[in-house]
Scaffold this motif. Structure first.
Motif, PDB file in Angstrom:
ATOM      1  N   ARG A 100      18.064  31.867 -35.309  1.00 34.37           N
ATOM      2  CA  ARG A 100      18.221  32.454 -34.373  1.00 34.37           C
ATOM      3  C   ARG A 100      17.582  32.630 -33.541  1.00 34.37           C
ATOM      4  NH1 ARG A 100      23.876  31.330 -33.412  1.00 34.37           N
ATOM      5  NH2 ARG A 100      25.329  30.681 -35.404  1.00 34.37           N
ATOM      6  N   ARG A 101      17.070  32.787 -33.775  1.00 33.67           N
ATOM      7  CA  ARG A 101      15.887  33.935 -33.380  1.00 33.67           C
ATOM      8  C   ARG A 101      14.907  31.945 -32.734  1.00 33.67           C
ATOM      9  NH1 ARG A 101      13.156  38.732 -35.895  1.00 33.67           N
ATOM     10  NH2 ARG A 101      11.533  38.835 -34.576  1.00 33.67           N
ATOM     11  N   TRP A 102      14.235  32.426 -31.576  1.00 34.96           N
ATOM     12  CA  TRP A 102      13.266  31.306 -30.757  1.00 34.96           C
ATOM     13  C   TRP A 102      11.221  32.308 -30.583  1.00 34.96           C
ATOM     14  CZ3 TRP A 102      11.904  26.405 -30.885  1.00 34.96           C
ATOM     15  CH2 TRP A 102      11.134  26.217 -30.437  1.00 34.96           C
ATOM     16  N   ASP A 103      11.322  33.358 -30.255  1.00 35.52           N
ATOM     17  CA  ASP A 103       9.660  34.227 -30.839  1.00 35.52           C
ATOM     18  C   ASP A 103      10.221  34.051 -32.449  1.00 35.52           C
ATOM     19  OD1 ASP A 103      11.583  37.324 -31.458  1.00 35.52           O
ATOM     20  OD2 ASP A 103      11.802  36.182 -31.618  1.00 35.52           O
ATOM     21  N   SER A 104       8.177  34.278 -32.257  1.00 38.51           N
ATOM     22  CA  SER A 104       8.052  34.337 -33.196  1.00 38.51           C
ATOM     23  C   SER A 104       8.568  32.799 -34.279  1.00 38.51           C
ATOM     24  CB  SER A 104       8.054  35.343 -34.216  1.00 38.51           C
ATOM     25  OG  SER A 104       7.979  36.811 -33.621  1.00 38.51           O
ATOM     26  N   LYS A 105       8.511  32.131 -33.550  1.00 33.07           N
ATOM     27  CA  LYS A 105       9.150  30.703 -34.541  1.00 33.07           C
ATOM     28  C   LYS A 105       7.727  30.209 -34.880  1.00 33.07           C
ATOM     29  CE  LYS A 105       7.832  29.163 -29.770  1.00 33.07           C
ATOM     30  NZ  LYS A 105       7.791  30.367 -29.105  1.00 33.07           N
ATOM     31  N   TRP A 106       6.825  30.534 -35.332  1.00 33.54           N
ATOM     32  CA  TRP A 106       5.760  29.790 -36.466  1.00 33.54           C
ATOM     33  C   TRP A 106       6.366  31.013 -37.459  1.00 33.54           C
ATOM     34  CZ3 TRP A 106       4.901  32.184 -31.512  1.00 33.54           C
ATOM     35  CH2 TRP A 106       4.659  33.114 -31.385  1.00 33.54           C
ATOM     36  N   ASN A 107       6.831  31.922 -37.615  1.00 34.72           N
ATOM     37  CA  ASN A 107       7.016  32.699 -38.669  1.00 34.72           C
ATOM     38  C   ASN A 107       8.897  32.337 -39.829  1.00 34.72           C
ATOM     39  OD1 ASN A 107       7.349  34.724 -40.477  1.00 34.72           O
ATOM     40  ND2 ASN A 107       7.409  36.880 -39.094  1.00 34.72           N
ATOM     41  N   ALA A 108       7.948  31.915 -40.574  1.00 33.57           N
ATOM     42  CA  ALA A 108       8.666  31.141 -41.646  1.00 33.57           C
ATOM     43  C   ALA A 108      10.191  32.653 -41.917  1.00 33.57           C
ATOM     44  CB  ALA A 108       8.101  31.008 -43.011  1.00 33.57           C
ATOM     45  N   GLY A 109      10.046  34.009 -41.465  1.00 31.88           N
ATOM     46  CA  GLY A 109      10.367  34.933 -41.393  1.00 31.88           C
ATOM     47  C   GLY A 109      11.373  35.127 -41.066  1.00 31.88           C
ATOM     48  N   VAL A 110      11.506  34.203 -39.663  1.00 34.75           N
ATOM     49  CA  VAL A 110      12.303  34.760 -39.053  1.00 34.75           C
ATOM     50  C   VAL A 110      13.606  32.922 -38.892  1.00 34.75           C
ATOM     51  CG1 VAL A 110      10.339  34.981 -36.937  1.00 34.75           C
ATOM     52  CG2 VAL A 110      11.952  32.653 -36.888  1.00 34.75           C
ATOM     53  N   TYR A 111      13.661  32.813 -40.168  1.00 36.28           N
ATOM     54  CA  TYR A 111      14.227  31.612 -40.106  1.00 36.28           C
ATOM     55  C   TYR A 111      15.419  32.031 -41.414  1.00 36.28           C
ATOM     56  CZ  TYR A 111      11.584  29.069 -37.017  1.00 36.28           C
ATOM     57  OH  TYR A 111      11.416  28.705 -35.870  1.00 36.28           O
ATOM     58  N   ASP A 112      16.486  31.247 -41.157  1.00 36.45           N
ATOM     59  CA  ASP A 112      17.318  32.106 -41.936  1.00 36.45           C
ATOM     60  C   ASP A 112      18.630  31.513 -43.072  1.00 36.45           C
ATOM     61  OD1 ASP A 112      19.247  33.052 -38.402  1.00 36.45           O
ATOM     62  OD2 ASP A 112      18.826  34.463 -40.836  1.00 36.45           O
ATOM     63  N   TYR A 113      17.804  29.536 -43.182  1.00 39.85           N
ATOM     64  CA  TYR A 113      18.237  28.688 -43.992  1.00 39.85           C
ATOM     65  C   TYR A 113      17.175  27.595 -43.750  1.00 39.85           C
ATOM     66  CZ  TYR A 113      22.595  31.212 -41.920  1.00 39.85           C
ATOM     67  OH  TYR A 113      24.342  31.481 -41.875  1.00 39.85           O
ATOM     68  N   TRP A 114      16.918  27.281 -45.255  1.00 32.30           N
ATOM     69  CA  TRP A 114      16.109  26.738 -45.488  1.00 32.30           C
ATOM     70  C   TRP A 114      16.758  25.615 -46.803  1.00 32.30           C
ATOM     71  CZ3 TRP A 114      11.149  26.422 -44.453  1.00 32.30           C
ATOM     72  CH2 TRP A 114      10.803  28.245 -43.571  1.00 32.30           C
ATOM     73  N   GLY A 115      16.207  24.470 -46.375  1.00 36.00           N
ATOM     74  CA  GLY A 115      16.032  22.984 -47.339  1.00 36.00           C
ATOM     75  C   GLY A 115      15.719  23.221 -48.314  1.00 36.00           C
ATOM     76  N   GLN A 116      15.381  21.994 -49.469  1.00 33.79           N
ATOM     77  CA  GLN A 116      14.682  22.080 -50.598  1.00 33.79           C
ATOM     78  C   GLN A 116      13.493  21.288 -50.735  1.00 33.79           C
ATOM     79  OE1 GLN A 116      15.625  23.871 -53.360  1.00 33.79           O
ATOM     80  NE2 GLN A 116      17.491  24.295 -52.045  1.00 33.79           N
ATOM     81  N   GLY A 117      13.193  20.775 -49.214  1.00 38.69           N
ATOM     82  CA  GLY A 117      12.018  20.162 -49.105  1.00 38.69           C
ATOM     83  C   GLY A 117      11.843  18.371 -49.947  1.00 38.69           C
ATOM     84  N   THR A 118      11.311  17.723 -49.152  1.00 37.82           N
ATOM     85  CA  THR A 118      10.879  16.314 -49.469  1.00 37.82           C
ATOM     86  C   THR A 118       9.127  16.121 -49.586  1.00 37.82           C
ATOM     87  OG1 THR A 118      11.823  14.204 -48.620  1.00 37.82           O
ATOM     88  CG2 THR A 118      11.227  15.565 -46.763  1.00 37.82           C
ATOM     89  N   GLN A 119       9.051  15.730 -50.164  1.00 37.27           N
ATOM     90  CA  GLN A 119       7.687  15.675 -50.711  1.00 37.27           C
ATOM     91  C   GLN A 119       7.238  14.610 -50.020  1.00 37.27           C
ATOM     92  OE1 GLN A 119       5.304  16.739 -52.893  1.00 37.27           O
ATOM     93  NE2 GLN A 119       3.199  16.050 -52.033  1.00 37.27           N
ATOM     94  N   VAL A 120       5.774  14.298 -48.901  1.00 38.85           N
ATOM     95  CA  VAL A 120       4.575  13.582 -48.471  1.00 38.85           C
ATOM     96  C   VAL A 120       4.006  13.420 -48.854  1.00 38.85           C
ATOM     97  CG1 VAL A 120       3.960  12.961 -46.258  1.00 38.85           C
ATOM     98  CG2 VAL A 120       6.143  14.198 -46.074  1.00 38.85           C
ATOM     99  N   THR A 121       2.753  12.757 -49.036  1.00 33.90           N
ATOM    100  CA  THR A 121       1.577  12.566 -49.997  1.00 33.90           C
ATOM    101  C   THR A 121       1.090  11.030 -48.827  1.00 33.90           C
ATOM    102  OG1 THR A 121       2.936  12.159 -51.837  1.00 33.90           O
ATOM    103  CG2 THR A 121       0.448  11.871 -51.747  1.00 33.90           C
ATOM    104  N   VAL A 122      -0.003  11.443 -48.756  1.00 43.12           N
ATOM    105  CA  VAL A 122      -0.740  10.778 -47.905  1.00 43.12           C
ATOM    106  C   VAL A 122      -1.485  10.425 -48.122  1.00 43.12           C
ATOM    107  CG1 VAL A 122      -2.262   9.971 -45.782  1.00 43.12           C
ATOM    108  CG2 VAL A 122       0.132  11.394 -45.463  1.00 43.12           C
ATOM    109  N   SER A 123      -2.133   8.869 -48.926  1.00 46.96           N
ATOM    110  CA  SER A 123      -3.139   9.026 -49.720  1.00 46.96           C
ATOM    111  C   SER A 123      -4.702   8.363 -48.697  1.00 46.96           C
ATOM    112  CB  SER A 123      -2.900   7.719 -50.681  1.00 46.96           C
ATOM    113  OG  SER A 123      -3.080   6.180 -50.075  1.00 46.96           O
ATOM    114  N   SER A 124      -5.574   8.601 -49.297  1.00 54.05           N
ATOM    115  CA  SER A 124      -7.115   8.433 -48.360  1.00 54.05           C
ATOM    116  C   SER A 124      -7.124   6.818 -48.800  1.00 54.05           C
ATOM    117  CB  SER A 124      -7.883   8.848 -48.930  1.00 54.05           C
ATOM    118  OG  SER A 124      -8.093   9.204 -50.764  1.00 54.05           O
TER     119      SER A 124
END
Length: 124
Positions: A100-124
């Protein structure tokens, strides 16, 4: 409560593109700020991009400026991250987050809910 589910991650060659999705369930997310973070092996989770509940407010980490575009569809309760010109250093697990916060939006600590993640792999 808000549940978040990411999808769209896969193996792609450098220079390619991917679109990640984050589907939200539970409470509507149209009053939340939402963001993407990523975590590479052995590194800390880092901010990628954020979008405010007023959809014309976005914010990007320098690493993604000009290459990544964050967007949201509140009618579908879904957030997206379009990633172009991918580089090997973009490899990692990408997480979406809501808060619910926009200040310090780059800070993971201000977010209340998280997903489990999705893997991105970029090959050279």
């Amino acid at each position: 409560q808000v549940q978040l589910l990411e999808s769209g991650g896969e193996l792609v060659q450098a220079g390619g593109s991917l679109r990640l999705s984050c589907a939200a369930s539970g409470r509507p997310t149209n009053r939340y700020a939402m963001a993407w973070f990523r975590q590479a092996p052995g590194k800390e989770r880092e901010f990628v991009a954020a979008i405010r509940w007023t959809v014309d407010s976005t914010y990007y980490a320098d690493s993604g400026k000009g290459r990544f575009t964050i967007s949201r569809d509140d009618a579908r309760n879904t957030m997206y991250l379009q990633m172009n010109s991918l580089k090997p250093e973009d490899t990692g697990v990408y997480y979406c987050a809501a808060g619910r916060r926009w200040d310090s939006k780059w800070n993971a600590g201000v977010y209340d809910y998280w997903g489990q993640g999705t893997q991105v792999t970029v090959s050279s």
